[in-house]
Design a protein around this motif. Sequence first.
Motif, PDB file in Angstrom:
ATOM      1  N   ASP A 163       0.853  -1.189   0.000  1.00  0.00           N
ATOM      2  CA  ASP A 163       0.000   0.000   0.000  1.00  0.00           C
ATOM      3  C   ASP A 163       0.890   1.240   0.000  1.00  0.00           C
ATOM      4  OD1 ASP A 163       0.775   0.570   2.709  1.00  0.00           O
ATOM      5  OD2 ASP A 163      -0.875  -0.631   3.476  1.00  0.00           O
ATOM      6  N   VAL A 164       0.291   2.391  -0.319  1.00  0.00           N
ATOM      7  CA  VAL A 164       1.074   3.615  -0.473  1.00  0.00           C
ATOM      8  C   VAL A 164       1.810   3.973   0.814  1.00  0.00           C
ATOM      9  CG1 VAL A 164       0.894   6.109  -0.856  1.00  0.00           C
ATOM     10  CG2 VAL A 164      -0.323   4.537  -2.359  1.00  0.00           C
ATOM     11  N   LYS A 165       1.156   3.809   1.931  1.00  0.00           N
ATOM     12  CA  LYS A 165       1.775   4.158   3.216  1.00  0.00           C
ATOM     13  C   LYS A 165       3.037   3.327   3.449  1.00  0.00           C
ATOM     14  CE  LYS A 165       0.493   5.043   8.032  1.00  0.00           C
ATOM     15  NZ  LYS A 165      -0.624   4.974   9.017  1.00  0.00           N
ATOM     16  N   SER A 166       2.998   2.052   3.086  1.00  0.00           N
ATOM     17  CA  SER A 166       4.174   1.195   3.261  1.00  0.00           C
ATOM     18  C   SER A 166       5.311   1.617   2.330  1.00  0.00           C
ATOM     19  CB  SER A 166       3.809  -0.269   3.002  1.00  0.00           C
ATOM     20  OG  SER A 166       2.894  -0.732   3.977  1.00  0.00           O
ATOM     21  N   ASN A 170       8.864   2.692   3.677  1.00  0.00           N
ATOM     22  CA  ASN A 170      10.053   1.981   3.223  1.00  0.00           C
ATOM     23  C   ASN A 170      11.110   2.939   2.691  1.00  0.00           C
ATOM     24  OD1 ASN A 170       8.375  -0.177   3.714  1.00  0.00           O
ATOM     25  ND2 ASN A 170       8.386  -0.972   1.629  1.00  0.00           N
ATOM     26  N   ILE A 171      10.691   3.882   1.837  1.00  0.00           N
ATOM     27  CA  ILE A 171      11.654   4.790   1.213  1.00  0.00           C
ATOM     28  C   ILE A 171      12.247   5.741   2.255  1.00  0.00           C
ATOM     29  CG2 ILE A 171      11.943   6.629  -0.496  1.00  0.00           C
ATOM     30  CD1 ILE A 171       9.831   5.221  -2.200  1.00  0.00           C
ATOM     31  N   TYR A 172      11.407   6.275   3.129  1.00  0.00           N
ATOM     32  CA  TYR A 172      11.936   7.181   4.161  1.00  0.00           C
ATOM     33  C   TYR A 172      12.953   6.464   5.040  1.00  0.00           C
ATOM     34  CZ  TYR A 172      10.526  12.016   4.457  1.00  0.00           C
ATOM     35  OH  TYR A 172      10.464  13.366   4.271  1.00  0.00           O
ATOM     36  N   THR A 173      12.653   5.216   5.385  1.00  0.00           N
ATOM     37  CA  THR A 173      13.568   4.457   6.239  1.00  0.00           C
ATOM     38  C   THR A 173      14.864   4.145   5.504  1.00  0.00           C
ATOM     39  OG1 THR A 173      11.651   3.460   7.346  1.00  0.00           O
ATOM     40  CG2 THR A 173      13.764   2.393   7.667  1.00  0.00           C
ATOM     41  N   TYR A 211       1.937  12.241   4.445  1.00  0.00           N
ATOM     42  CA  TYR A 211       2.592  11.940   3.169  1.00  0.00           C
ATOM     43  C   TYR A 211       1.782  10.919   2.378  1.00  0.00           C
ATOM     44  CZ  TYR A 211       7.069  14.301   4.004  1.00  0.00           C
ATOM     45  OH  TYR A 211       8.053  15.242   4.191  1.00  0.00           O
ATOM     46  N   ALA A 212       1.369   9.854   3.071  1.00  0.00           N
ATOM     47  CA  ALA A 212       0.649   8.773   2.395  1.00  0.00           C
ATOM     48  C   ALA A 212      -0.650   9.275   1.783  1.00  0.00           C
ATOM     49  CB  ALA A 212       0.378   7.638   3.377  1.00  0.00           C
ATOM     50  N   SER A 213      -1.362  10.129   2.502  1.00  0.00           N
ATOM     51  CA  SER A 213      -2.641  10.622   1.984  1.00  0.00           C
ATOM     52  C   SER A 213      -2.436  11.431   0.703  1.00  0.00           C
ATOM     53  CB  SER A 213      -3.362  11.472   3.041  1.00  0.00           C
ATOM     54  OG  SER A 213      -2.673  12.697   3.271  1.00  0.00           O
ATOM     55  N   LEU A 214      -1.321  12.159   0.631  1.00  0.00           N
ATOM     56  CA  LEU A 214      -1.053  12.973  -0.552  1.00  0.00           C
ATOM     57  C   LEU A 214      -0.601  12.113  -1.737  1.00  0.00           C
ATOM     58  CD1 LEU A 214       0.617  15.956   1.298  1.00  0.00           C
ATOM     59  CD2 LEU A 214      -1.539  16.023   0.055  1.00  0.00           C
ATOM     60  N   SER A 218      -2.082  11.307  -5.661  1.00  0.00           N
ATOM     61  CA  SER A 218      -1.348  11.497  -6.919  1.00  0.00           C
ATOM     62  C   SER A 218      -0.783  10.210  -7.507  1.00  0.00           C
ATOM     63  CB  SER A 218      -0.196  12.480  -6.716  1.00  0.00           C
ATOM     64  OG  SER A 218       0.770  11.949  -5.819  1.00  0.00           O
ATOM     65  N   GLY A 219      -0.544   9.200  -6.654  1.00  0.00           N
ATOM     66  CA  GLY A 219       0.163   8.024  -7.118  1.00  0.00           C
ATOM     67  C   GLY A 219       1.622   8.337  -7.411  1.00  0.00           C
TER      68      GLY A 219
END
Length: 311
Positions: A163-166, A170-173, A211-214, A218-219
């Motif tokens: 999902d987008v939140k994951s 992942n990228i931030y980490t 971040y995830a909501s945005l 947009s995808g």
Amino acid sequence: MENIQHSHVEVKGLKLHVAEIGSGQKALVFLHGFPEIWYTWRHQMIAAANAGYRAIAFDFRGYGLSEHPAEPEKANLLDLVDDVVGLLDSLSITKAVLVGKDFGAFPAYIVAALHPDKVDSVIMLGVPFMLPGPSAIQNLPKGSYVIKWQEPGRAEADFGRFDVKSVIRNIYTLFSGSEIPIAGDNQEIMDLYDPTTPLPPWFSEEDLATYASLYEKSGFRFALQVPYRTLGVDSGISDPKITVPALLIMGEKDYVFKCFGMEDYIRSGAVKHFVPDLEIIYIPEGSHFVHEQFPEKVNQLIIEFLNKQSI
């Protein structure tokens, strides 16, 4: 945060989402990178407004709450230059300070080089002066995220398993570390993620949800095209010079600093061939997200730099 105003401004036929706070005579325009969005500048916007500046951050076309162009696959980094210039014109801002981080530094440099009459000064975080083109992607390890994401459809399939939140988590980490994320031949970048790794202490679950909501809106379609799939496209700009005062804030634990030949390019002073009036400040423990990691320090450096220009 509740004092930040939100609106949409039309630029080149696209409605761009704009966040704004402060009413000073001098405007700061903040340009985000990936996987960021206008919200990444929340700390700097509030500090700038409190210091008497007008602070503006927006979502580039195809990001967050801004509209996508009709054919995202035909876009490149120079379209973001149009976003910046068009935004300044739409808001009747004759001259601004441009603050760019990650790929947001590219349009900041290019606007300053091509439209110096529109720029008071430039502040860069994490990426020194570079132009899009073949030289921007040389010296990249084969399994690096930039190489992996340049292949159409590859990152889409990789990200699509989560999902987008994951994906944002992942990228931030991964990108908070001091080593460039590199995947093996039979791996994708998301395979490097360890779900037991906590978020960085300066990045809350609430930040992640925002971040995830945005990005759910947009995808990732445009974000993978610009910057990653157009980073090696020649800009057509020859021997650019940035003549306005400039500041580069560089985290010494930023993985970008440790690869791409960046450290030598910056420390040797070679970058000053393009940006003669450049001040460079290093933050020893700073990561790729130094402005969120050490907001008070970065805010102080920005305000001090601006105050010096006003003397």
